[in-house]
Write an enzyme that holds these catalytic residues in place. Sequence first.
Site, short mmCIF file in Angstrom:
data_model
loop_
_atom_site.label_atom_id
_atom_site.label_comp_id
_atom_site.label_asym_id
_atom_site.label_seq_id
_atom_site.Cartn_x
_atom_site.Cartn_y
_atom_site.Cartn_z
CD GLU A 196 -2.74 -1.05 2.56
OE1 GLU A 196 -2.79 0.01 3.21
OE2 GLU A 196 -3.28 -2.11 2.92
CG ASP B 67 -3.18 7.35 8.60
OD1 ASP B 67 -3.19 6.11 8.64
OD2 ASP B 67 -3.44 7.99 7.58
#
Length: 283
Positions: free
Chosen positions: A46, A57
């Site tokens: 990814e 995140d």
Amino acid sequence: MNRINQLFEQKHDHVLDIYFCAGYPHLDSTLPTLQALQDGGIDMVEVGIPFSDPMADGPVIQTAATQALQNGMSLHKLFDQLKEARPMGITMPIILMGYLNVIYQYGFEAFCKSCQECGVDGAIIPDLPFDIYMRDYKATADRYDIKIIMLITPETPPERIRLIDEGTDGFIYEVSTDATTGAQREYGPKTLDYFRRIRDMKLQHPTLVGFGISNKATLTAAQQYAAGAIIGSKFVRLSAESATPAEALTKLREALQQVCPSPISSTLLPTDLHHAYYPHPLP
């Protein structure tokens, strides 16, 4: 056949998917990192599109995204780099991970077209709700054979999981926690129960567990209950501490053999990720 589908036809378990942030630690790190991961036997990768407000995140990837933007990384620049990936011999599946704002500014069809031209196989867009994807984006993604990977969390209702399984292709990203990304020491009983529940649903598509995998205990749990694991924050941090991507991967493999390394804290979201990803009610 799309490389993601081909991978899961050939390998049914212990799949290892590594995330890294494009443009970090250096603007030109993308291609060397891809090469090192493929040479190191990683199954799928990814590539993170840096964004100024990556809500899913934790601090490690947030810091990486900020530095990548300061280094001059952009989606246009990333596609320019990725054009070289397939000609240089990168054969593993490549997925782009980014937020809808950046992709929307680029243009969703233009994004899918650029993915196809560069040999990108899929995309993860954490803030794209499933029903909006189905209504407004799926036909375009299908036309370019770009697999849009959806995320599920411990809070995602079974009905929603079934709809995602029926409406998408490739695999399902099984988020381990209602927190942001970041390494964990181990998964608790509640998380393991969630893994069992998803496994026992016998979905038609494989799942990969992500968020929190950084040592032997978390990796083993992911491999036990899903087709494999996605590792992001741990590799991103090691990339900053290593001279080369290959060295970072070596350190990661060493960490994945450790029973209980020092934890990296995850910052809890004010609301769980289910509401961030899927704010709309079930149809």
